[in-house]
Motif scaffolding. Structure first.
Motif, mmCIF file in Angstrom:
data_model
loop_
_atom_site.group_PDB
_atom_site.id
_atom_site.type_symbol
_atom_site.label_atom_id
_atom_site.label_comp_id
_atom_site.label_asym_id
_atom_site.label_seq_id
_atom_site.Cartn_x
_atom_site.Cartn_y
_atom_site.Cartn_z
ATOM 1 N N PRO A 56 0.713 -1.019 0.141
ATOM 2 C CA PRO A 56 -0.062 0.025 -0.054
ATOM 3 C C PRO A 56 0.894 1.271 0.003
ATOM 4 O O PRO A 56 1.957 1.531 0.781
ATOM 5 C CB PRO A 56 -0.714 -0.122 1.248
ATOM 6 C CG PRO A 56 -0.707 -1.658 1.757
ATOM 7 C CD PRO A 56 0.512 -2.065 1.129
ATOM 8 N N ASN A 57 0.469 2.224 -0.786
ATOM 9 C CA ASN A 57 1.089 3.455 -0.998
ATOM 10 C C ASN A 57 2.651 3.456 -1.593
ATOM 11 O O ASN A 57 3.346 4.348 -1.382
ATOM 12 C CB ASN A 57 0.951 4.555 0.602
ATOM 13 C CG ASN A 57 -0.304 4.405 0.980
ATOM 14 O OD1 ASN A 57 -1.210 4.940 0.100
ATOM 15 N ND2 ASN A 57 -0.636 3.994 2.045
ATOM 16 N N ASP B 94 3.801 9.488 -9.112
ATOM 17 C CA ASP B 94 2.442 8.565 -8.906
ATOM 18 C C ASP B 94 2.042 7.922 -10.384
ATOM 19 O O ASP B 94 1.822 8.643 -11.464
ATOM 20 C CB ASP B 94 1.211 9.507 -8.527
ATOM 21 C CG ASP B 94 0.025 8.753 -8.053
ATOM 22 O OD1 ASP B 94 0.213 7.269 -7.819
ATOM 23 O OD2 ASP B 94 -0.800 9.132 -7.764
ATOM 24 N N LEU C 13 2.340 3.633 -6.579
ATOM 25 C CA LEU C 13 1.312 3.995 -5.940
ATOM 26 C C LEU C 13 1.647 5.375 -5.076
ATOM 27 O O LEU C 13 1.826 5.165 -4.130
ATOM 28 C CB LEU C 13 0.505 2.898 -5.198
ATOM 29 C CG LEU C 13 0.430 1.529 -5.891
ATOM 30 C CD1 LEU C 13 0.036 0.398 -4.691
ATOM 31 C CD2 LEU C 13 -0.611 1.820 -6.674
ATOM 32 N N GLY C 14 1.722 6.533 -5.712
ATOM 33 C CA GLY C 14 2.174 7.609 -5.059
ATOM 34 C C GLY C 14 3.705 7.777 -5.441
ATOM 35 O O GLY C 14 4.209 7.005 -6.097
ATOM 36 N N GLN D 145 7.512 8.079 -5.429
ATOM 37 C CA GLN D 145 8.524 7.232 -4.608
ATOM 38 C C GLN D 145 10.010 7.783 -5.016
ATOM 39 O O GLN D 145 10.720 6.867 -5.588
ATOM 40 C CB GLN D 145 8.160 5.922 -4.906
ATOM 41 C CG GLN D 145 6.882 5.272 -4.972
ATOM 42 C CD GLN D 145 6.455 5.283 -3.486
ATOM 43 O OE1 GLN D 145 7.307 5.496 -2.492
ATOM 44 N NE2 GLN D 145 5.039 5.534 -3.309
ATOM 45 N N SER E 109 -5.133 1.764 -8.751
ATOM 46 C CA SER E 109 -5.550 1.897 -7.146
ATOM 47 C C SER E 109 -6.306 0.765 -6.721
ATOM 48 O O SER E 109 -6.345 0.577 -5.423
ATOM 49 C CB SER E 109 -6.262 3.485 -6.699
ATOM 50 O OG SER E 109 -7.508 3.338 -7.462
#
Length: 177
Positions: free
Chosen positions: A60-61, A113, A135-136, A138, A159
């Motif tokens: 996640p994220n 993202d 997912l965002g 990084q 997502s």
């Protein structure tokens, strides 16, 4: 393992349509910035290498990862059940060769993202077929992993993706061959 140089020469116009069990994702490939990675991805997609593989890693994220051929003959439920088991071999497969890293030469190597990038082992030139979608943002990955595309449609699909979801196939639009 020998380094592979793809025959396909990207024009910079290629768009990958990643068809998943949750919907389609459209990614503008960065053929001018990461020509080896894009050429390799286009060749694998056109051969049907990614057809029916499953996503095997979700953090996640962080990322959703797929492209391991060891998931091909497993059901989505088996992938979910074996995720995280170091003896299952998920995340260890590839196309039988590796490609040269381009994170040191790609002027736009930014993990935004929805960025599409190639997974690898500890060795810089060890990427092959496994890819991930961010997912965002990084950016701490920028100096170590090659970004070779950016999502232009389907962020809502990304997502929703989880371990076991199916890559039904990848089509390449605007391919030169």
């Amino acid at each position: 393992m020998a380094l592979y140089t793809p025959e396909y020469q990207p024009t910079g116009d290629e768009v990958a349509v990643i068809k998943t069990s949750k919907g389609d994702i459209r990614v503008q490939l960065a053929g001018k910035d990461a020509p080896i990675h894009v050429g390799n991805f286009v060749e694998l997609a056109q051969k049907g290498f990614y057809d029916n593989l499953k996503f095997h890693r979700y953090v996640p994220n962080f990322v959703i990862q797929g492209g391991c051929p060891n998931t091909r003959d497993l059901t989505p439920e088996e992938v979910v059940r074996n995720a995280g088991n170091p003896f299952a071999g998920l995340g260890t497969g590839g196309p039988g060769y590796t490609i040269k890293q381009e994170y040191t030469t790609n002027p736009n190597n930014r993990h935004e993202d929805g960025a599409l990038a190639m997974a690898r082992s500890q060795q810089p030139d060890s990427a092959g077929s496994q890819f991930y979608l961010c997912l965002g943002t990084q950016h701490f990955l920028d100096p170590n992993y090659t970004v070779f595309g950016q999502t232009i449609e389907g962020m809502d699909v990304i997502s929703q993706l989880r371990v076991g979801d199916v890559i039904e196939g990848i089509e390449i639009e605007n391919a030169a061959c």
